[in-house]
Motif scaffolding. Structure first.
Motif, mmCIF file in Angstrom:
data_model
loop_
_atom_site.group_PDB
_atom_site.id
_atom_site.type_symbol
_atom_site.label_atom_id
_atom_site.label_comp_id
_atom_site.label_asym_id
_atom_site.label_seq_id
_atom_site.Cartn_x
_atom_site.Cartn_y
_atom_site.Cartn_z
ATOM 1 N N LYS A 56 0.784 -1.439 0.102
ATOM 2 C CA LYS A 56 -0.090 -0.484 -0.444
ATOM 3 C C LYS A 56 0.754 1.182 -0.510
ATOM 4 O O LYS A 56 0.848 2.552 -0.735
ATOM 5 N N ARG A 185 -3.383 14.618 0.577
ATOM 6 C CA ARG A 185 -3.977 13.529 0.968
ATOM 7 C C ARG A 185 -3.247 11.795 0.530
ATOM 8 O O ARG A 185 -3.573 10.642 0.919
ATOM 9 N N LYS A 189 -2.483 9.074 3.342
ATOM 10 C CA LYS A 189 -2.829 7.673 3.267
ATOM 11 C C LYS A 189 -0.995 6.795 3.673
ATOM 12 O O LYS A 189 -1.439 5.822 4.274
ATOM 13 N N TYR A 193 -1.042 4.088 5.840
ATOM 14 C CA TYR A 193 -0.838 2.752 5.956
ATOM 15 C C TYR A 193 0.816 2.240 6.845
ATOM 16 O O TYR A 193 1.341 1.089 7.406
ATOM 17 N N ALA A 309 -6.798 6.330 -6.722
ATOM 18 C CA ALA A 309 -8.182 7.386 -6.456
ATOM 19 C C ALA A 309 -7.412 7.292 -5.406
ATOM 20 O O ALA A 309 -7.097 6.869 -4.208
ATOM 21 N N TYR A 311 -10.004 9.161 -3.044
ATOM 22 C CA TYR A 311 -10.555 8.617 -1.693
ATOM 23 C C TYR A 311 -11.774 6.914 -2.293
ATOM 24 O O TYR A 311 -11.758 7.226 -2.775
ATOM 25 N N ARG A 312 -12.263 6.328 -0.651
ATOM 26 C CA ARG A 312 -12.668 5.224 -1.321
ATOM 27 C C ARG A 312 -13.904 6.380 -1.504
ATOM 28 O O ARG A 312 -14.653 7.422 -0.996
ATOM 29 N N PRO A 313 -14.598 4.925 -2.247
ATOM 30 C CA PRO A 313 -15.871 5.298 -2.549
ATOM 31 C C PRO A 313 -17.225 5.862 -1.964
ATOM 32 O O PRO A 313 -18.115 7.239 -1.750
ATOM 33 N N THR A 314 -16.923 5.523 0.024
ATOM 34 C CA THR A 314 -17.645 5.963 0.736
ATOM 35 C C THR A 314 -18.283 6.862 0.987
ATOM 36 O O THR A 314 -18.149 7.529 1.252
ATOM 37 N N GLU A 315 -16.141 6.929 1.386
ATOM 38 C CA GLU A 315 -15.574 8.062 1.112
ATOM 39 C C GLU A 315 -16.360 9.813 0.436
ATOM 40 O O GLU A 315 -16.832 11.024 1.368
ATOM 41 N N GLU A 316 -15.867 9.576 -0.773
ATOM 42 C CA GLU A 316 -16.608 10.355 -1.471
ATOM 43 C C GLU A 316 -18.486 10.850 -1.271
ATOM 44 O O GLU A 316 -18.483 12.365 -1.501
#
Length: 509
Positions: A56, A185, A189, A193, A309, A311-316
């Motif tokens: 990661k 960002r 991250k 990690y 990406a 951000y994760r899709p849920t974060e977006e």
């Protein structure tokens, strides 16, 4: 005759060692099911977790390098094409032979207006666009608009150049705001990690300690600006390998130039209207523009294929749930923040100093003294100095955050005062080393300014879910500074044109 033994043991049959295999587990029908289909006996969960997060982290570094390379190629292609285009269109013989009475200077002025004026409205739409498309896709879309601008130069007409220039002006602030947010960002991250054990203990909803990602942000911003400042050197490649073969030497172009620097009234007063010895063939121009188009397309592929990406899709989805009206108001709410108000002079100065290096110093001191054919090498000196000095942004690991900003501004102040008291002579080459040295030092100040500002913004507003609107304000103020310079340089020309008809009427009377 005895049968040959089977190559592989039969499932459920006892092995040659009896009813137990080499691991001491009973074999055959009595073997427990968990031992047959369970986890690998030598599986080390902690080691596998460590390897997972190492991959990661490498992915984050790959994202930073890809975004940096994509931004460098995009800006280098844009600057290189614009520089070559303006030099060709300046030559009056080229205009008359290639385009006749099409009004190419008027098209260039409208194109520059679209590039410099349109970003003033960027504060209205940039955060909405970044939230709607996402950070990565906004970067990809903006790089695509830069590539569109390059493609329109295959057919130079009013209806191709001016609309593409307006679209480019609209994409300037969203591109660099999303780039700044993306790098910030990635540093967050990377911290997550690197300290995944602490994150597991604190829980997913617990925020990391304030300033925890600052060291990674400093490193990533230094990497990004080391790449970005190389774009000024990349932009000179079309001039070095193509355009310089068609240029007159300084004895022709500077024949009527009498003074340079602070002794000159204006920039390049008396510069010759013809700068091309021979006109480049259309086929050669198409080849150069095709190479630039291929590089722009490569930048699009870098952003699309190698940038992950942000951000994760849920974060977006969570970030958009605040409502589009609130997203629209974010820059206007935070532009009144006392921290940003104290940094606004640095934002404006950040736009002024790059413009001065590429126009005021490069033309008024460089081209005026050593000729147009050495413009590329002056800008390369600036580029290499800025790229190498971007590493100095790492001083923020040990020094206060304000030191790089103050050091960069102080260095530029000393250079500006020195240039006030020194003016090079036209067509004199023995002091060219001073020009290269000043250009490199100016690049050092630019690097300290850019890395210091971007790092400081990422640290001051780390409590926000994302920083796109903060970088929008930063780059909007840069655009305002460039617009003011453009307005100041274009108004005298328009006033002079408006006076000419009145002058001729008085003369006829």
């Amino acid at each position: 005759m005895e049968a040959d033994p089977p190559l592989y043991p039969v499932a459920g049959a006892a092995g040659p060692q009896g009813d137990e295999d080499r691991l001491g587990v009973p074999d055959g029908p009595e073997a427990p099911l968990d031992e047959l289909v369970g986890a690998y006996p030598n599986y080390n969960e902690e080691e596998e977790e460590r390897r997972y997060y190492r991959r990661k982290r490498l992915g984050v570094v790959k994202n930073v390098l890809a975004a940096s390379a994509g931004g460098t190629l995009t800006y280098g292609v844009y600057l290189g094409l614009l520089q070559m285009q303006l030099i060709l269109h300046y030559d009056e013989t080229y205009r008359e032979v290639k385009y006749g009475n099409m009004g190419l200077p008027d098209i260039d002025s409208k194109m520059l207006m679209g590039i410099n004026v349109t970003p003033i409205a960027a504060l209205l739409y940039t955060p909405v666009l970044i939230r709607f498309f996402g950070t990565k896709w906004m970067m990809f879309l903006a790089v695509g608009i830069y590539a569109l601008f390059v493609s329109t130069n295959y057919w130079e007409r009013y209806y191709t150049l001016v609309p593409s220039a307006v679209a480019l002006g609209m994409a300037i602030v969203p591109l660099w705001a999303s780039m700044g947010n993306y790098i910030t960002r990635m540093s967050q991250k990377y911290y997550e990690y690197s300290h995944y054990k602490e994150q597991d203990e604190q829980g997913p909803q617990q925020r990391p300690p304030r300033g925890s990602h600052a060291p990674y942000l400093l490193v990533f911003q230094a990497i990004f600006y080391s790449f970005f400042h190389l774009s000024f050197a990349c932009a000179q490649l079309p001039m070095i390998y193509f355009l310089n073969y068609y240029l007159y030497d300084l004895n022709h172009t500077l024949f009527n130039v009498k003074s340079c620097g602070t002794k000159s009234h204006g920039i390049l007063t008396g510069f010759n209207k013809t700068v091309l010895r021979t006109l480049p063939r259309s086929r050669n121009l198409i080849v150069v523009e095709s190479v630039l188009m291929a590089v722009a397309f490569l930048a699009m592929l870098l952003v699309l294929g190698l940038c992950g990406a942000a951000y994760r899709p849920t974060e977006e989805i969570d970030l958009r749930s605040v409502g589009w009206g609130n997203i629209f108001q974010l820059p206007f709410k935070h532009v009144r923040d006392f921290r940003l108000r104290h940094l606004v002079p640095f934002f404006i100065y950040s736009g002024f100093e790059v413009l001065f290096a590429c126009t005021g110093f490069a033309l008024g001191y460089g081209v005026c003294s050593v000729g147009l054919e050495r413009l590329a090498y002056l800008l390369i000196a600036y580029s290499l100095g800025a790229s190498a000095a971007s590493v100095l942004g790492l001083l923020g690991l040990w020094l206060p955050r304000s030191v790089p900003l103050v050091a960069g501004a102080g260095l530029h102040l000393l250079l500006t005062l020195s240039l006030f008291f020194w003016a090079p002579l036209p067509r004199v080459l023995h002091h060219s080393w001073i020009l290269y040295f000043v250009a490199a030092l100016w690049g050092v100040g630019s690097a300290l300014n850019k890395t210091g500002l971007s790092t400081l913004l990422g640290i001051l507003y780390e409590d926000k879910e994302r920083q796109d609107f903060i970088f929008t304000i930063y780059h909007w103020w840069q655009a305002v500074a460039i617009f003011v310079v453009y307005l100041g340089s274009s108004l005298p020309m328009k006033m002079e044109r408006s006076r000419q008809p009145a002058f001729w009427e008085e003369l006829n009377q």
